[in-house]
Design an enzyme around this catalytic site. Structure first.
Site, PDB file in Angstrom:
ATOM      1  N   SER A  61      34.749  45.154  32.220  1.00  0.00           N
ATOM      2  CA  SER A  61      35.528  46.107  34.110  1.00  0.00           C
ATOM      3  C   SER A  61      36.517  46.578  33.254  1.00  0.00           C
ATOM      4  CB  SER A  61      36.018  44.534  34.787  1.00  0.00           C
ATOM      5  OG  SER A  61      34.898  44.790  35.580  1.00  0.00           O
ATOM      6  N   LYS A  64      36.098  50.507  34.645  1.00  0.00           N
ATOM      7  CA  LYS A  64      36.481  50.602  36.337  1.00  0.00           C
ATOM      8  C   LYS A  64      37.522  51.521  36.084  1.00  0.00           C
ATOM      9  CE  LYS A  64      35.066  46.213  38.300  1.00  0.00           C
ATOM     10  NZ  LYS A  64      34.371  45.503  37.281  1.00  0.00           N
ATOM     11  N   SER A 121      38.757  43.560  40.673  1.00  0.00           N
ATOM     12  CA  SER A 121      37.928  43.321  39.733  1.00  0.00           C
ATOM     13  C   SER A 121      36.899  43.567  40.814  1.00  0.00           C
ATOM     14  CB  SER A 121      37.829  43.424  38.436  1.00  0.00           C
ATOM     15  OG  SER A 121      37.487  44.088  37.545  1.00  0.00           O
TER      16      SER A 121
END
Length: 324
Positions: A61, A64, A121
């Site tokens: 993640s 992101k 997330s």
């Protein structure tokens, strides 16, 4: 600098307290194949420490951060506003957890979308934002890769906006440090979204997965991540006495070890810079206590307990795991 607790020592003490199923053998965090790390002075670009920093890894993640960087570019260009509404598609709603859980046809503001991406997330919201900006996940991923090249991230390739496993979706610790530095530099008025311990959305207080925001003085971002393929990943930025350092650890065997490694890198880095300011010639490598004293049995135990350490649910049917 002394305010930075030596979390590695705590991690080791806790690990050694665990009952072991086998006799201890020589082992090291650095023997974990996924592991890579770097420490960067954000102000000067100096690399203070690097370990396997240019070897390709799955970012999970932390992906992101790039998705949000692209969104910030759109906002700076006037093509996207905080108040714009994003419609959730069926495809976005169908993304696996971690996610916000909106249904197809529901909407969310750009401001809230970025907020829940930085904290929870949320994979579903990441796809929805990508579709809103570029029309499709694939087109947005191509934009992410092009942006990476422009920022000098020559060893990164993106295939989605959330970081769920894809064999062609990869990066390096050095590239993530470069991205983190660029985000702080290019969007100082928006970087604060990664500093939020929680984001308020529709009456919910959505907590950040970045525990260092509450436990390590000076840390004010950036992003955590976890999948089975990536291990536990973290890019963290900390400011102290007018200096900003960025530490990246990829492929940690569990959250505790990842967080401790990042904390120790930052603490030692600030100590080194303080000693340099006093005229002492020293380096991070000369002072950093590398975490190579854990036994193989302890490392195996920590790796086996990694999912539970972040409160995740074991998935026994598919190699795809949560992107956090």
């Amino acid at each position: 600098m002394q305010r930075f607790g030596r979390l590695i020592g705590v991690s080791v003490a806790l690990a050694l307290a665990l009952p072991l199923a086998a006799p201890a053998t020589a082992g090291s965090l650095y023997e974990v194949p996924k592991y890579a790390a770097i420490l960067l002075n954000s102000d000067t670009g100096e690399v203070l420490y690097a370990r396997k920093a240019d070897e390709q890894r799955f970012p999970a993640s932390i992906t992101k951060v790039m998705s949000i960087y692209v969104a910030f570019e759109e906002m700076k260009a006037g093509r996207l506003k905080d108040s714009d509404r994003i419609t959730i598609s069926k495809y976005a709603a169908g993304q696996p957890p971690t996610k916000l859980g909106l249904k197809p046809g529901q909407t969310i503001s750009v401001n809230d979308a970025i907020g829940v991406m930085a904290t929870r997330s949320a994979n579903d919201i990441s796809v929805a934002l990508a579709e809103h900006i570029a029309g499709s996940e694939g087109a947005f991923a191509a934009r992410m890769t092009a942006t990476a090249r422009r920022l000098g991230m020559m060893n990164s390739q993106f295939r989605n906006p959330h970081g769920l496993p894809n064999a062609q979706h990869f990066t390096t610790a050095r590239d993530i440090a470069m991205l983190s530095r660029a985000l702080v530099r290019d969007f100082p008025d928006r970087y604060f979204v990664f500093s939020k311990v929680e984001h308020q959305y529709e009456g919910q207080m959505i907590a950040s997965h970045n525990h260092l925001l509450k436990t390590v003085p000076g840390v004010d971002g950036i992003k955590t991540g976890f999948t089975n393929a990536a291990g536990f990943t973290l890019a963290a930025s900390a400011a102290h006495d007018g200096v900003r350092l960025i530490a990246v650890v990829l492929g940690g065997p569990n959250r505790m070890m990842r967080d401790g490694n990042v904390s120790e890198l930052l603490e030692t880095g600030f100590q080194v810079l303080t000693r340099r300011s006093r005229g002492e010639a020293t380096t991070e490598a000369a002072n950093f206590v590398e975490p190579d004293d854990l036994s193989g049995a302890v490392m195996e135990r920590l790796a086996g307990e990694a999912p539970a350490s972040d409160g995740l649910v074991l998935n026994t049917g598919t190699p795809t795991r949560l992107a956090r």
